[in-house]
Write a protein that holds these residues in place. Structure first.
Motif, PDB file in Angstrom:
ATOM      1  N   SER A  18       3.388  -1.722  -8.556  1.00  0.00           N
ATOM      2  CA  SER A  18       2.360  -2.525  -8.709  1.00  0.00           C
ATOM      3  C   SER A  18       3.574  -4.102  -8.771  1.00  0.00           C
ATOM      4  CB  SER A  18       1.613  -3.181  -9.342  1.00  0.00           C
ATOM      5  OG  SER A  18       1.860  -3.271 -11.068  1.00  0.00           O
ATOM      6  N   GLY A  19       3.214  -5.282  -8.590  1.00  0.00           N
ATOM      7  CA  GLY A  19       3.578  -6.143  -8.738  1.00  0.00           C
ATOM      8  C   GLY A  19       5.296  -6.370  -7.549  1.00  0.00           C
ATOM      9  N   ILE A  20       6.166  -7.542  -8.591  1.00  0.00           N
ATOM     10  CA  ILE A  20       7.397  -7.510  -7.537  1.00  0.00           C
ATOM     11  C   ILE A  20       7.501  -6.337  -7.245  1.00  0.00           C
ATOM     12  CG2 ILE A  20       9.779  -8.078  -7.564  1.00  0.00           C
ATOM     13  CD1 ILE A  20       8.863 -10.390 -10.458  1.00  0.00           C
ATOM     14  N   ASP A  39       7.145   4.794 -12.222  1.00  0.00           N
ATOM     15  CA  ASP A  39       6.876   3.744 -12.346  1.00  0.00           C
ATOM     16  C   ASP A  39       5.451   4.195 -13.669  1.00  0.00           C
ATOM     17  OD1 ASP A  39       4.220   1.667 -12.939  1.00  0.00           O
ATOM     18  OD2 ASP A  39       5.459   1.059 -11.402  1.00  0.00           O
ATOM     19  N   LEU A  40       5.682   3.889 -14.451  1.00  0.00           N
ATOM     20  CA  LEU A  40       4.243   4.175 -16.253  1.00  0.00           C
ATOM     21  C   LEU A  40       3.527   4.829 -15.620  1.00  0.00           C
ATOM     22  CD1 LEU A  40       6.269   2.839 -18.624  1.00  0.00           C
ATOM     23  CD2 LEU A  40       6.846   5.213 -17.698  1.00  0.00           C
ATOM     24  N   ARG A  46       1.362   6.054  -7.563  1.00  0.00           N
ATOM     25  CA  ARG A  46       0.146   7.304  -6.474  1.00  0.00           C
ATOM     26  C   ARG A  46      -0.744   6.513  -5.488  1.00  0.00           C
ATOM     27  NH1 ARG A  46       1.388  12.550  -8.159  1.00  0.00           N
ATOM     28  NH2 ARG A  46       1.705  12.856  -9.747  1.00  0.00           N
ATOM     29  N   SER A  47      -1.275   5.053  -5.640  1.00  0.00           N
ATOM     30  CA  SER A  47      -1.965   4.379  -4.742  1.00  0.00           C
ATOM     31  C   SER A  47      -0.977   4.212  -3.967  1.00  0.00           C
ATOM     32  CB  SER A  47      -3.229   3.877  -5.706  1.00  0.00           C
ATOM     33  OG  SER A  47      -3.354   3.038  -4.570  1.00  0.00           O
ATOM     34  N   LEU A  48       0.081   3.831  -3.981  1.00  0.00           N
ATOM     35  CA  LEU A  48       0.757   2.991  -3.355  1.00  0.00           C
ATOM     36  C   LEU A  48       1.393   3.849  -2.525  1.00  0.00           C
ATOM     37  CD1 LEU A  48       2.084   0.755  -1.883  1.00  0.00           C
ATOM     38  CD2 LEU A  48       3.608   0.529  -3.596  1.00  0.00           C
ATOM     39  N   ALA A  49       2.090   4.897  -2.838  1.00  0.00           N
ATOM     40  CA  ALA A  49       3.088   5.913  -2.314  1.00  0.00           C
ATOM     41  C   ALA A  49       1.755   6.659  -1.283  1.00  0.00           C
ATOM     42  CB  ALA A  49       3.125   6.742  -2.991  1.00  0.00           C
ATOM     43  N   ASP A  50       0.197   6.885  -1.453  1.00  0.00           N
ATOM     44  CA  ASP A  50      -0.451   7.271  -0.539  1.00  0.00           C
ATOM     45  C   ASP A  50      -1.102   6.391   0.626  1.00  0.00           C
ATOM     46  OD1 ASP A  50      -0.538   9.682  -1.745  1.00  0.00           O
ATOM     47  OD2 ASP A  50      -3.020   9.180  -2.913  1.00  0.00           O
ATOM     48  N   GLU A  51      -0.930   5.686   0.304  1.00  0.00           N
ATOM     49  CA  GLU A  51      -0.821   4.137   1.597  1.00  0.00           C
ATOM     50  C   GLU A  51       0.307   3.925   2.017  1.00  0.00           C
ATOM     51  OE1 GLU A  51      -0.639  -0.652   0.729  1.00  0.00           O
ATOM     52  OE2 GLU A  51      -1.864  -0.199  -0.488  1.00  0.00           O
ATOM     53  N   LEU A  52       1.150   3.674   1.835  1.00  0.00           N
ATOM     54  CA  LEU A  52       2.803   4.057   2.870  1.00  0.00           C
ATOM     55  C   LEU A  52       2.652   4.990   3.418  1.00  0.00           C
ATOM     56  CD1 LEU A  52       4.736   1.374   0.849  1.00  0.00           C
ATOM     57  CD2 LEU A  52       3.572   0.462   2.211  1.00  0.00           C
TER      58      LEU A  52
END
Length: 59
Positions: A18-20, A39-40, A46-52
Motif C-alpha cells: 500500500s501507499g508509496i 510487507d508486514l 496479498r490483495s495487491l498481488a492478487d489484483e496485479l
C-alpha cells in the motif's frame, strides 16, 4: 523516474502492499517488471498481488 522499460527485470519492494510502496509496485508492473512484495500488512500485500496477477508475488 525515467520512462525506461523494465521488461525482464525483477524488483523487491518493501512495504509494497500500500501507499508509496503500492504505487511503486503498480508502476514497475506497468513497465514490465516482475515484483516481489514484502510487507508486514499481509492483507494489503496479498490483495495487491492478487489484483496485479502473475507479475507479482507476495511474501
Amino acid at each position: 523516474m525515467s520512462t525506461r522499460n523494465l521488461q525482464g527485470r525483477t524488483a523487491i519492494v518493501t512495504g509494497g502492499g500500500s501507499g508509496i510502496g503500492g504505487a511503486v509496485t503498480r508502476l514497475f508492473v506497468a513497465r514490465g517488471a516482475r515484483v516481489v512484495i514484502v510487507d508486514l500488512n499481509e492483507e494489503a500485500g496479498r490483495s495487491l498481488a492478487d489484483e496485479l496477477g502473475d507479475a507479482v508475488v507476495f511474501l
